[in-house]
Design an enzyme around this catalytic site. Structure first.
Site, PDB file in Angstrom:
ATOM      1  N   LYS A 236       4.481 -26.878   4.463  1.00 12.88           N
ATOM      2  CA  LYS A 236       5.257 -25.833   4.888  1.00 12.88           C
ATOM      3  C   LYS A 236       5.302 -25.627   6.297  1.00 12.88           C
ATOM      4  O   LYS A 236       4.052 -25.652   6.797  1.00 12.88           O
ATOM      5  CB  LYS A 236       4.703 -24.706   4.049  1.00 12.88           C
ATOM      6  CG  LYS A 236       5.474 -23.432   4.059  1.00 12.88           C
ATOM      7  CD  LYS A 236       4.842 -22.509   3.218  1.00 12.88           C
ATOM      8  CE  LYS A 236       5.966 -21.102   3.497  1.00 12.88           C
ATOM      9  NZ  LYS A 236       5.206 -20.109   2.184  1.00 12.88           N
TER      10      LYS A 236
ATOM     11  N   SER B  76       8.433 -18.544  -0.737  1.00 14.55           N
ATOM     12  CA  SER B  76       9.006 -19.061   0.227  1.00 14.55           C
ATOM     13  C   SER B  76       8.645 -20.408   0.601  1.00 14.55           C
ATOM     14  O   SER B  76       9.150 -21.047   1.663  1.00 14.55           O
ATOM     15  CB  SER B  76       8.418 -17.989   1.469  1.00 14.55           C
ATOM     16  OG  SER B  76       7.106 -18.188   1.612  1.00 14.55           O
TER      17      SER B  76
ATOM     18  N   SER C 221       4.664 -17.277  -3.580  1.00 18.59           N
ATOM     19  CA  SER C 221       5.573 -18.275  -3.115  1.00 18.59           C
ATOM     20  C   SER C 221       5.073 -19.642  -3.291  1.00 18.59           C
ATOM     21  O   SER C 221       5.831 -20.642  -2.672  1.00 18.59           O
ATOM     22  CB  SER C 221       5.505 -18.155  -1.462  1.00 18.59           C
ATOM     23  OG  SER C 221       6.005 -16.971  -1.011  1.00 18.59           O
TER      24      SER C 221
END
Length: 430
Positions: A35, A112, A136
């Protein structure tokens, strides 16, 4: 930045080779993605927003979590798309696009850590790194039909990870296979190999399953049948979690909404728990990033902009009460579960929203999930989301949570349960 066209998962593709070793390493031969919230030496950490990338220099060191995976023998293939400033659950990004959910292309992938989940679900990598503050990792794992693990708070270093809210920030990971999920966890958590331990009890949170739009025979009953087969029926217990939390967490009274107490689609004490979590999260986000937001006035997507500016306006009122709620909830759930108990609940109570849904509609949609997701978030417990196949053409998942520090126990249990859960799903669909 060049972005891969493969499901829109990647922000930037590159190859970081594992550390050389003469011995077989636990992650040898495996690939992973990261990420875009983790520092990697020589690359700008974009934090989901081009204005952030533009105003920050390339990282001079690599986050310890990423280094551990490279030292464990895995190869990194690049950085993945994320929601702006990690402040969303949808997986939608105005600037870089919405990664395509490989299980349900018309649905959001969840955020996210959207790109990291999609990279695993689309088989572009074997596993991936995300972060889980509000949920997330757990939400995108659920929506993309893969495994997602949120570790105990503080169990994995968040050095070299852009902070969102330190009271809740964790480094999580995704995999399609429970064996790989476990191997990655042992590297990240620096755990020795240990034999699986039989759970003392698996507690079904009945009221949480009643919130779900998916029938319990596709969620809770699949788990119960697997537990009975593997460990015996005496392991299974039931609880009305909302009542238990209300009795054991008195500080929640500060956040109880009288108007919602009698609604059938709401568990008042868990809704209050969610409110406490969001308040502390906003307050810490403000302390971390208000100065940058005010100075740069960045371009944010719809929904994100309102959420971030609301956080920046928040005051410190009731923040001390939030910390009391955390302490009381952790103690209450530790008493409930004991050393080798498991709490079972839906990861989310419904199907993923459509990609084109209005941001205001999405905010309303996510009020119920936050009630469930805040349980592990506020307590700091570890939680895993396990896929249970498809129902009406969208992925279904269940979550298991264990007390703080029980990560190895939970990872082993997932590996033990996984095949039995698949068998029960196949029996239902025959």
């Amino acid at each position: 930045m060049a972005k891969s066209l493969e499901f829109g998962a990647f922000m930037e593709k590159f190859t970081l080779q594992p550390s050389p070793s003469l011995q077989q390493l636990p992650l040898s031969g495996l690939t992973f993605a990261v990420k875009d919230i983790f520092d990697i030496e020589g690359y700008v950490t974009g934090f989901g927003n081009p204005d952030w990338a533009r105003t920050h220099s390339a990282a001079t060191t690599t986050a310890p979590a990423v280094m551990d995976l490279l030292k464990g023998g895995a190869t990194c293939l690049g950085k993945t798309v994320m929601d702006e400033m990690a402040y969303c659950m949808y997986g939608v990004n105005k600037h870089y696009g919405t990664p395509t959910n490989p299980c349900a292309p018309d649905r959001v992938p969840g955020g996210s850590s959207s790109g990291s989940a999609v990279a695993v679900g689309a088989m572009l990598v074997d596993f991936s790194l995300g972060t889980d503050t509000g949920a997330s990792v757990r939400v995108p794992a659920s929506y993309c039909g893969i495994l997602g693990f949120r570790p105990s708070l503080g169990a994995i270093s968040t050095v070299g990870v852009v902070p969102m809210s330190q009271s809740f920030d964790t480094v999580g990971w995704f995999a399609r296979d429970p064996v790989i999920l476990n191997r990655v966890g042992r590297v990240l958590l620096h755990l020795p190999d240990v034999d699986p331990i039989k759970p003392n009890h698996i507690i079904i949170a009945e009221d949480c399953f009643h919130l779900s739009s998916v029938p319990s025979d596709r969620t809770a009953q699949i788990l119960v049948k697997s537990i009975r087969k593997l460990f015996g029926g005496q392991c299974v217990k039931h609880v009305i979690l909302g009542d238990y939390v209300k009795d054991k967490v008195p500080s929640l009274q500060h956040f109880m909404d009288k108007e919602n107490e009698d609604q059938e689609d709401n568990i008042p004490s868990l809704a209050a728990l969610s409110s406490a979590m969001r308040l502390l999260q906003r307050y810490e986000f403000k302390n971390n990033h208000a100065e940058w937001v005010a100075k740069v006035n960045p371009d944010f997507g719809p929904g994100i902009s309102e959420r971030i500016w609301d956080a920046i306006k928040v005051t410190g009122e009731n923040v001390d009460v939030c910390h009391s709620v955390r302490t009381e909830l952790c103690a209450a759930l530790t008493d409930l579960l004991g050393d080798h108990g498991i709490l079972a609940l839906p990861t989310t109570p419904g199907e993923p929203p459509k990609v084109q849904a209005n941001p205001s509609t999405l905010d309303l949609f996510f009020s119920k999930p936050f009630s469930l997701l805040s349980i592990a978030g506020v307590s700091g417990f570890c939680q895993v989301s396990i896929p249970l196949g498809m129902y009406h053409n969208v992925p279904v998942a269940i979550s298991l949570a264990a007390k703080h520090g029980s990560d190895a126990f939970l990872l082993n249990l997932v590996e033990t349960l996984y095949d039995s859960l698949k068998e029960q799903i196949e029996l239902l669909t025959e």
